[in-house]
Structure formats: C-alpha cells, structure tokens
Design a protein around this motif. Sequence first.
Motif, PDB file in Angstrom:
ATOM      1  N   UNK A  41     -50.693  26.437 -33.314  1.00  0.00           N
ATOM      2  CA  UNK A  41     -49.699  26.255 -32.268  1.00  0.00           C
ATOM      3  C   UNK A  41     -50.504  25.899 -31.027  1.00  0.00           C
ATOM      4  N   UNK A  42     -50.367  24.653 -30.564  1.00  0.00           N
ATOM      5  CA  UNK A  42     -51.211  24.189 -29.465  1.00  0.00           C
ATOM      6  C   UNK A  42     -50.389  23.905 -28.224  1.00  0.00           C
ATOM      7  N   UNK A  43     -51.067  23.965 -27.098  1.00  0.00           N
ATOM      8  CA  UNK A  43     -50.475  23.616 -25.807  1.00  0.00           C
ATOM      9  C   UNK A  43     -51.478  22.740 -25.073  1.00  0.00           C
ATOM     10  N   UNK A  44     -51.015  21.582 -24.614  1.00  0.00           N
ATOM     11  CA  UNK A  44     -51.866  20.672 -23.854  1.00  0.00           C
ATOM     12  C   UNK A  44     -51.500  20.773 -22.390  1.00  0.00           C
ATOM     13  N   UNK A  45     -52.521  20.713 -21.541  1.00  0.00           N
ATOM     14  CA  UNK A  45     -52.230  20.668 -20.116  1.00  0.00           C
ATOM     15  C   UNK A  45     -53.288  19.837 -19.414  1.00  0.00           C
ATOM     16  N   UNK A  46     -52.885  19.264 -18.310  1.00  0.00           N
ATOM     17  CA  UNK A  46     -53.766  18.450 -17.493  1.00  0.00           C
ATOM     18  C   UNK A  46     -53.965  19.161 -16.171  1.00  0.00           C
ATOM     19  N   UNK A  47     -54.181  20.488 -16.221  1.00  0.00           N
ATOM     20  CA  UNK A  47     -54.255  21.282 -15.001  1.00  0.00           C
ATOM     21  C   UNK A  47     -55.466  20.939 -14.152  1.00  0.00           C
ATOM     22  N   UNK A  48     -56.503  20.374 -14.769  1.00  0.00           N
ATOM     23  CA  UNK A  48     -57.684  20.002 -14.007  1.00  0.00           C
ATOM     24  C   UNK A  48     -57.448  18.699 -13.244  1.00  0.00           C
ATOM     25  N   UNK A  49     -56.357  18.017 -13.523  1.00  0.00           N
ATOM     26  CA  UNK A  49     -56.088  16.736 -12.876  1.00  0.00           C
ATOM     27  C   UNK A  49     -56.959  15.653 -13.471  1.00  0.00           C
ATOM     28  N   UNK A  50     -56.822  14.453 -12.947  1.00  0.00           N
ATOM     29  CA  UNK A  50     -57.622  13.350 -13.455  1.00  0.00           C
ATOM     30  C   UNK A  50     -57.361  13.106 -14.923  1.00  0.00           C
ATOM     31  N   UNK A  51     -58.412  12.765 -15.648  1.00  0.00           N
ATOM     32  CA  UNK A  51     -58.250  12.421 -17.058  1.00  0.00           C
ATOM     33  C   UNK A  51     -58.616  13.565 -17.991  1.00  0.00           C
ATOM     34  N   UNK A  52     -58.965  14.710 -17.445  1.00  0.00           N
ATOM     35  CA  UNK A  52     -59.380  15.829 -18.281  1.00  0.00           C
ATOM     36  C   UNK A  52     -58.180  16.512 -18.925  1.00  0.00           C
ATOM     37  N   UNK A  53     -58.235  16.625 -20.222  1.00  0.00           N
ATOM     38  CA  UNK A  53     -57.188  17.287 -20.977  1.00  0.00           C
ATOM     39  C   UNK A  53     -57.730  18.614 -21.488  1.00  0.00           C
ATOM     40  N   UNK A  81     -66.935  15.225 -15.486  1.00  0.00           N
ATOM     41  CA  UNK A  81     -67.918  14.141 -15.623  1.00  0.00           C
ATOM     42  C   UNK A  81     -67.231  12.795 -15.796  1.00  0.00           C
ATOM     43  N   UNK A  82     -66.231  12.738 -16.657  1.00  0.00           N
ATOM     44  CA  UNK A  82     -65.591  11.468 -16.963  1.00  0.00           C
ATOM     45  C   UNK A  82     -64.859  10.902 -15.739  1.00  0.00           C
ATOM     46  N   UNK A  83     -64.325  11.768 -14.880  1.00  0.00           N
ATOM     47  CA  UNK A  83     -63.663  11.290 -13.672  1.00  0.00           C
ATOM     48  C   UNK A  83     -64.671  10.733 -12.676  1.00  0.00           C
ATOM     49  N   UNK A 110     -53.560   9.146 -18.031  1.00  0.00           N
ATOM     50  CA  UNK A 110     -53.731   9.889 -16.784  1.00  0.00           C
ATOM     51  C   UNK A 110     -55.174   9.791 -16.296  1.00  0.00           C
ATOM     52  N   UNK A 111     -55.328   9.422 -15.031  1.00  0.00           N
ATOM     53  CA  UNK A 111     -56.659   9.313 -14.425  1.00  0.00           C
ATOM     54  C   UNK A 111     -56.621   9.882 -13.011  1.00  0.00           C
ATOM     55  N   UNK A 112     -57.720   9.727 -12.319  1.00  0.00           N
ATOM     56  CA  UNK A 112     -57.843  10.223 -10.960  1.00  0.00           C
ATOM     57  C   UNK A 112     -56.868   9.509 -10.022  1.00  0.00           C
ATOM     58  N   UNK A 113     -56.666  10.082  -8.852  1.00  0.00           N
ATOM     59  CA  UNK A 113     -55.833   9.455  -7.824  1.00  0.00           C
ATOM     60  C   UNK A 113     -56.729   8.658  -6.876  1.00  0.00           C
TER      61      UNK A 113
END
Length: 137
Positions: A41-53, A81-83, A110-113
């Motif tokens: 049972x997984x949950x995905x979030x982009x709480x770090x912002x940018x492209x980090x999942x 790092x990737x951002x 999703x990427x940086x602003x």
Amino acid sequence: MCVVDTVPIFPYTKKPSYYLVSSDALDRLLGRCMNCGAQMVTERCNSAGGSTLIVTGLCTSCLKEMHWRSSAFVEGTRVAHVDLLLSACIMFSGMQISQALRLFEFMGVPVITRRTYHNHQATYLHKASYHTYSWVL
C-alpha cells in the motif's frame, strides 16, 4: 576513461543517468514488497517540491515499511540534486527558464519553479561559475 600504466587518471568520471518514468511504471516497480513480494500500500507525495518524488509504503503481508526518494539532497539542505542539476543545465545551456518550464508543463512533469531556479542561480550557480572562471578575469 584515460589510462596510463594501467592506473585510471579519472576513476570517478562516470556520470549518473536520469530517466523520465511514467507513474504507472513506478507503481508497478514500487507496488510489491521487496522482502516477501506481496502487494504494497503506497503513498506518493511531492512534499519536497521540484521534481523529487517521495514514496512510502507498507506491505500488506509482512508489514514491512518502505521509504524511497527519487533524488538525494545536497548535504545540509532541502535542495534535491536533480533540481540543482536542472537549474544548472538550463542556465549553462542558455535556454530561457520560461521555455524549459513550459516544456515540462506540457509533458506533465513536476519540476522546479521560476523562483527556485533564480534562488539556485544566486545561491550556487553564479558562485560556481565565478570560482571556475575567475582565473580568466
């Protein structure tokens, strides 16, 4: 790799590869427990912002928890790092930030602003450029 007398001159030059991965493929990859193979049972979030999942999961069988991040962070910061790499590639290629952001928006990635890009420039990239090319001045 350059080799002189069988001793590599640049032994750490292998650059990591980066991939665009669909959410369906990611669900298939992370949807099974690596311990027992049962459904997660997984949950995905982009709480770090940018492209980090960030993906967290719990196995329905052995109750093992799983935590996964799509990118490491710059030590002591919340900068992925990737951002930072994305910001550097945009800046050093001469591409306009608006063009790059529009490209990723059309793809649904999703990427940086724009603001994050300018923060990366001010905090890291301009300093790195100066230190790299200050001998020319």
